[in-house]
Write an enzyme that holds these catalytic residues in place. Structure first.
Site, PDB file in Angstrom:
ATOM      1  N   HIS B 114       0.869  -1.179   0.000  1.00  0.00           N
ATOM      2  CA  HIS B 114       0.000   0.000   0.000  1.00  0.00           C
ATOM      3  C   HIS B 114       0.907   1.231   0.000  1.00  0.00           C
ATOM      4  O   HIS B 114       2.011   1.184   0.546  1.00  0.00           O
ATOM      5  CB  HIS B 114      -0.835  -0.054   1.286  1.00  0.00           C
ATOM      6  CG  HIS B 114      -1.925   0.952   1.371  1.00  0.00           C
ATOM      7  ND1 HIS B 114      -1.705   2.257   1.748  1.00  0.00           N
ATOM      8  CD2 HIS B 114      -3.261   0.842   1.165  1.00  0.00           C
ATOM      9  CE1 HIS B 114      -2.871   2.902   1.761  1.00  0.00           C
ATOM     10  NE2 HIS B 114      -3.823   2.074   1.410  1.00  0.00           N
ATOM     11  N   ASP B 191       3.180  -3.870   7.960  1.00  0.00           N
ATOM     12  CA  ASP B 191       1.892  -3.207   7.786  1.00  0.00           C
ATOM     13  C   ASP B 191       0.812  -4.274   7.971  1.00  0.00           C
ATOM     14  O   ASP B 191       0.605  -5.117   7.102  1.00  0.00           O
ATOM     15  CB  ASP B 191       1.841  -2.599   6.378  1.00  0.00           C
ATOM     16  CG  ASP B 191       0.458  -2.103   6.001  1.00  0.00           C
ATOM     17  OD1 ASP B 191      -0.472  -2.224   6.822  1.00  0.00           O
ATOM     18  OD2 ASP B 191       0.310  -1.593   4.876  1.00  0.00           O
ATOM     19  N   GLN B 194      -4.456  -4.950   7.031  1.00  0.00           N
ATOM     20  CA  GLN B 194      -5.464  -5.889   6.511  1.00  0.00           C
ATOM     21  C   GLN B 194      -5.374  -7.258   7.182  1.00  0.00           C
ATOM     22  O   GLN B 194      -6.070  -8.184   6.779  1.00  0.00           O
ATOM     23  CB  GLN B 194      -5.316  -6.055   4.990  1.00  0.00           C
ATOM     24  CG  GLN B 194      -5.538  -4.808   4.181  1.00  0.00           C
ATOM     25  CD  GLN B 194      -6.974  -4.295   4.239  1.00  0.00           C
ATOM     26  OE1 GLN B 194      -7.889  -4.971   4.715  1.00  0.00           O
ATOM     27  NE2 GLN B 194      -7.182  -3.079   3.767  1.00  0.00           N
ATOM     28  N   LYS B 217     -10.338  -0.166  10.445  1.00  0.00           N
ATOM     29  CA  LYS B 217     -10.497  -1.373   9.625  1.00  0.00           C
ATOM     30  C   LYS B 217     -10.801  -2.587  10.493  1.00  0.00           C
ATOM     31  O   LYS B 217     -10.903  -3.706  10.003  1.00  0.00           O
ATOM     32  CB  LYS B 217      -9.227  -1.625   8.810  1.00  0.00           C
ATOM     33  CG  LYS B 217      -8.985  -0.555   7.736  1.00  0.00           C
ATOM     34  CD  LYS B 217      -7.817  -0.934   6.873  1.00  0.00           C
ATOM     35  CE  LYS B 217      -7.234   0.240   6.130  1.00  0.00           C
ATOM     36  NZ  LYS B 217      -7.985   0.578   4.930  1.00  0.00           N
ATOM     37  N   CYS B 354      -4.946   2.558  -3.644  1.00  0.00           N
ATOM     38  CA  CYS B 354      -3.706   3.067  -3.045  1.00  0.00           C
ATOM     39  C   CYS B 354      -2.571   2.068  -3.187  1.00  0.00           C
ATOM     40  O   CYS B 354      -1.693   1.985  -2.313  1.00  0.00           O
ATOM     41  CB  CYS B 354      -3.871   3.432  -1.573  1.00  0.00           C
ATOM     42  SG  CYS B 354      -5.193   4.589  -1.258  1.00  0.00           S
TER      43      CYS B 354
HETATM   44  C1  PLP Z   1      -2.565  -2.688   3.585  1.00  0.00           C
HETATM   45  C2  PLP Z   1      -2.894  -1.306   4.017  1.00  0.00           C
HETATM   46  N1  PLP Z   1      -1.951  -0.543   4.568  1.00  0.00           N
HETATM   47  C3  PLP Z   1      -2.193   0.695   4.993  1.00  0.00           C
HETATM   48  C4  PLP Z   1      -3.430   1.271   4.864  1.00  0.00           C
HETATM   49  C5  PLP Z   1      -3.615   2.691   5.313  1.00  0.00           C
HETATM   50  O1  PLP Z   1      -4.410   2.781   6.429  1.00  0.00           O
HETATM   51  P1  PLP Z   1      -4.888   4.197   6.953  1.00  0.00           P
HETATM   52  O2  PLP Z   1      -5.489   4.899   5.788  1.00  0.00           O
HETATM   53  O3  PLP Z   1      -5.886   3.880   8.007  1.00  0.00           O
HETATM   54  O4  PLP Z   1      -3.688   4.907   7.489  1.00  0.00           O
HETATM   55  C6  PLP Z   1      -4.452   0.529   4.302  1.00  0.00           C
HETATM   56  C7  PLP Z   1      -5.801   1.076   4.140  1.00  0.00           C
HETATM   57  O5  PLP Z   1      -6.161   1.763   3.246  1.00  0.00           O
HETATM   58  C8  PLP Z   1      -4.178  -0.794   3.856  1.00  0.00           C
HETATM   59  O6  PLP Z   1      -5.125  -1.528   3.282  1.00  0.00           O
END
Ligand code: PLP
Lengths: 142, 400
Positions: B114, B191, B194, B217, B354
């Protein structure tokens, strides 16, 4: 699906499948602007050639959804041979029309009128707008 | 799952299908009530006032830290509250990355990442002269240990990978990757945005150095996230934000910071959201992550079976390990397709989610993504399948 039919008009689909003035020229007399929409993957470049205050040529290269590709194509057709000030007025009017803002209905947007249905789809306003924003920017770069 | 569960989610309506949990999950009543309770009855700041409401608020806030710690098998002081996964990773990248990386050092990332994991490290690489190394993905877009070993070297200083891909839904073997990373004396930043809502994340067992996730999430409120860091790292890491509450002694020339985690929590924190997050974790614990995951996977399997029967669909992750299914209707740009679903009140995600690099890897501009979770039903999947068939017909009829 009456609503969707306002979006997927025949003219739009026709331009999507047979985009006009497609392909960029490697000519320094042209001004070029590229805009990408990172959220959906649209990638639009518009190129203009202005001589004596007239848009002599307008070209585009667009990948993305049908609305963004067709809107780039229609844009080029309308703008060729228009005086720059009129072109800017048209582009601004178009942008106002698709984003459901007040616009001058007496200005003739020609084929671009078919994008009037976009205002019912707020998520698609950007698709219809990108090429026109890029076009305006090419003129601003003069 | 039963009717009671559905009734816990006031966002669920009979004529609306929510298949976008990977973007943000729905929020159950206990979470909403906890946030409201704070706003209605407490509305005080933490670690500051001596009056009842402030003391009570501080208690709840710190209790939440304990609940998060227990949830991932960490120590309380290893839990830093942030704004979300994005700010958690940025904190590590800016603080650890900028301080420790030198020209020629290597950071391992992947095309699955991401942007919130990829861009902070790209920035660190630019600023320090470190080099980004991409783990080569296999034909399905998976990270294999074999491929990981190929990029791991004595120059590796940071490994920054996702636990679960938000586009392909694969679970990466973080435990093995961590073991290998540590053999090179590098640190791993995971990270888990998910992963946290699907599988048991045990940081002690995984032995990871840093791990980030978002409250929104995992049934919690927006605006709060977590950075887990091993004590030994948090202890020496410099804070990136300076301000109220994170300091100890303040003098005109020199000031000192509180001990971690508080040195990273400058200014007024998302207090209501932290209190809400505690309830989200209780909710997940009550249902049991294993039950949640097996229910989601059953539903995913049904979805996969049914979508495979449709002609004119390309699925990019037929072997997803979570409830994420990514696909396109052949010949129809995702942005056009999504408009059809939106008209039918089905919420999916379209675009690049993203994660542009994985779309480059798949050689597509954009995609459609469905996520099924424990509050979704077989009936919803069936309706989605019907609408997908209609969509294919419709787009054909207008000339796609
Ligand atoms: C794998 C992953 N990493 C990071 C994020 C970013 O999370 P946030 O927008 O809550 O900072 C997301 C969500 O969009 C995600 O799916």
């Amino acid at each position: 699906m009456t609503n969707l039919d306002n979006l997927y008009r025949e003219i739009i689909m026709e331009h999507y499948k047979n985009p006009r003035n497609k392909g960029l020229l490697d000519d320094p007399k042209y001004t070029k602007i590229r805009i990408k929409n990172p959220s959906c993957g649209d990638d639009i470049t518009v190129q203009t050639l202005v001589e004596d205050g007239i848009i002599k040529d307008c070209r585009q290269e667009a990948t993305g959804c049908s609305i963004s590709v067709a809107s780039a194509s229609v844009l080029t057709e309308i703008m060729i041979n228009k005086p720059v000030d009129e072109a800017i007025r048209l582009a601004e009017n178009f942008l106002n029309m698709v984003s459901n803002k007040e616009y001058d209905e007496t200005l003739d947007l020609e084929e671009a009128e078919v994008f009037g249905g976009v205002k019912q789809f707020p998520a698609r306003i950007k698709c219809a707008s990108i090429a026109w924003v890029a076009f305006k920017d090419t003129l601003g770069k003069e | 799952m039963n009717k009671k569960i559905i009734s816990d989610f006031p966002q669920i309506k009979s004529d609306y299908i929510y298949f976008d949990t990977a973007a943000t999950s729905l929020k159950p009543k206990p979470v909403i009530e906890a946030v409201n309770m704070y706003n209605e009855t407490l509305s005080a700041n933490i670690h500051r006032g001596m009056y009842f409401n402030s003391v009570k608020t501080t208690e709840l806030y710190e209790e939440a830290r304990g609940v998060v710690a227990k949830f991932i098998n960490a120590k309380e002081e290893e839990i830093v509250f942030t704004r979300g996964t994005t700010s958690s990773i940025n904190l590590v990248a800016s603080s650890y990355g900028l301080a420790n990386l030198k020209p020629g050092d290597e950071i391992i990332v992947s095309e699955q990442e991401h942007h919130s994991q990829f861009l902070p490290w790209q920035n660190v690489a630019k600023k320090t002269g470190a080099i980004l190394k991409f783990v080569e993905l296999n034909f399905e877009g998976k990270i294999t240990i074999e491929m990981f070993k190929k990029v791991l070297s004595d120059k590796t200083k940071v490994v920054a990978l996702n636990y679960v891909s938000n586009v392909l839904g694969y679970i990466n073997d973080i435990k093995e990757i961590t073991k290998l990373t540590h053999q090179k004396n590098a640190v791993i930043v995971v990270d888990a945005a998910q992963a946290i809502q699907h599988i048991k994340v045990d940081v002690l067992d995984l032995d990871v150095d840093f791990l980030a996730f978002s409250g929104h999430k995992m049934l919690g409120p927006t605006g709060v996230g977590i950075l887990y860091g091993k004590s030994q790292h948090l202890d020496i890491l410099e804070p990136m934000e300076f301000g109220g509450d994170m300091n100890e002694d303040v003098e005109k020339t020199e000031s000192t910071w509180k001990k971690y985690p508080l040195k990273f929590e400058a200014g007024t924190m998302p207090i209501a959201e932290v209190i809400g997050l505690k309830e989200a974790i209780s909710y997940l614990n009550n249902l049991g992550l294993e039950n949640i995951h097996s229910y989601s996977m059953n539903l995913y399997q049904h979805l996969q079976n049914e979508i495979n029967k449709i002609d004119g669909i390309t699925v990019y992750n037929p072997n997803s390990d979570t409830g994420i299914l990514t696909y396109n209707i052949d010949g129809v740009p995702a942005h056009d397709a999504i408009t059809y679903y939106a008209e039918k009140n089905i919420a999916l995600r379209s675009g690049q989610h993203c994660a542009k690099l994985i779309h480059d890897f798949l050689n597509i501009h954009s995609s459609l993504r469905v996520t099924v979770y424990f509050y979704n039903t077989k009936e919803e999947v069936d309706r989605f399948i019907e609408v997908t068939k209609e969509a294919i017909k419709y787009f054909k009829s207008v000339g796609f």
